[in-house]
Write a protein that holds these residues in place. Sequence first.
Motif, PDB file in Angstrom:
ATOM      1  N   ALA A 127       0.871  -1.153   0.002  1.00  6.46           N
ATOM      2  CA  ALA A 127       0.057   0.080   0.115  1.00  6.46           C
ATOM      3  C   ALA A 127       0.952   1.474   0.039  1.00  6.46           C
ATOM      4  CB  ALA A 127      -0.883  -0.166   1.305  1.00  6.46           C
ATOM      5  N   ARG A 142      -8.285  -1.362   3.522  1.00  6.02           N
ATOM      6  CA  ARG A 142      -7.967  -2.730   3.271  1.00  6.02           C
ATOM      7  C   ARG A 142      -7.967  -3.526   4.570  1.00  6.02           C
ATOM      8  NH1 ARG A 142      -1.612  -3.525   2.431  1.00  6.02           N
ATOM      9  NH2 ARG A 142      -1.701  -2.768   4.558  1.00  6.02           N
ATOM     10  N   ARG A 183      -4.521   1.034  -6.106  1.00  5.86           N
ATOM     11  CA  ARG A 183      -5.511   0.535  -4.964  1.00  5.86           C
ATOM     12  C   ARG A 183      -6.260  -0.818  -5.235  1.00  5.86           C
ATOM     13  NH1 ARG A 183      -8.155   6.475  -3.408  1.00  5.86           N
ATOM     14  NH2 ARG A 183      -6.502   6.940  -1.856  1.00  5.86           N
TER      15      ARG A 183
END
Length: 319
Positions: free
Chosen positions: A25, A35, A63
């Motif tokens: 991320a 998440r 993403r």
Amino acid sequence: MSPPPPPPPPLGRARKREAQLFDPALCDTELVSVRSQFTQGRWAKARALLVGTGDDWDRRGHRVVVLAETPAATAWAREWLLAEPGSADATTLLACAAVFSALRRKGTPEAAEEACRRAAALLPADPTPWLGLLMLSRAFGTEEEFSRHFDQVRARHREHHHAHHLMVAKLAERAPAQGHDPLHEVYDFASWAAEESPADSPLAVLPVIAHAERYRVLAAAQGGSAPGSAGPHWSGRRARQVLRSAFDWWLEWEREDHPRNRVDLNFLAHAKLCEGRPAEAAALFHRIGSHATPAPWSYPDRDPHKAFLAARSAALGTA
């Protein structure tokens, strides 16, 4: 009587530290929060996140890929799709989850390809399903399929960061016997892509990525032994020009707003250390913070966690 020594750390602690260091991320804190909920089956926040991302294609791709990599992503994306049939976001997330299932040998490439094409048909302007197909063909497809999928991504977003990195890695693997050839096609491609992009585009760093990926290939061809930092790969004229230009670009533009900027900074810090310029690498490590990426610290066959920490200590003078 002296107190007993403290118990040894749990075996999983080192793995947890590594997971935190190499979090895909990166610095997207909003994605990290979403998440966490998505992995527990609460997909409403993921829906809102992707809706809010809109047509920021690099951010959307980043993403979707990070969410698709999570455990049970397929199950939760299916549940979302049942609640919202025809959702392009849910279909794209499910498709990318299928790609990762195929890469883990848990699903078939054929099923993943079909899912990606279904997602591409729902939102034709979105390069993300084609990014999924690009990752799939990187592992299972022919060079012709890979090139065709790259062209489809670039037709939708000419500066697609992730896709260009995949193309550079693929091209770098051609003709390893050519050795330190400054005219290798991976360098031509990276220079062309950088020149075709706007002045503030992160693709300005792509020639450094090409240099590192070719380094990976040449080291593997030598039996896994890395060429030394003083070798021609990092000290030659072309290397010096590429690294100076990329570092100057970073000093001028520093695209902190780009979702994958830490990927570029890791490659640039690695290259500066290989070039023998620890002071410049130190400035990059300060920006990287805890957002390390496995590549290129794993090149050619190193433990990326140990390699990153050792490199950072050497650059910052804490070794």
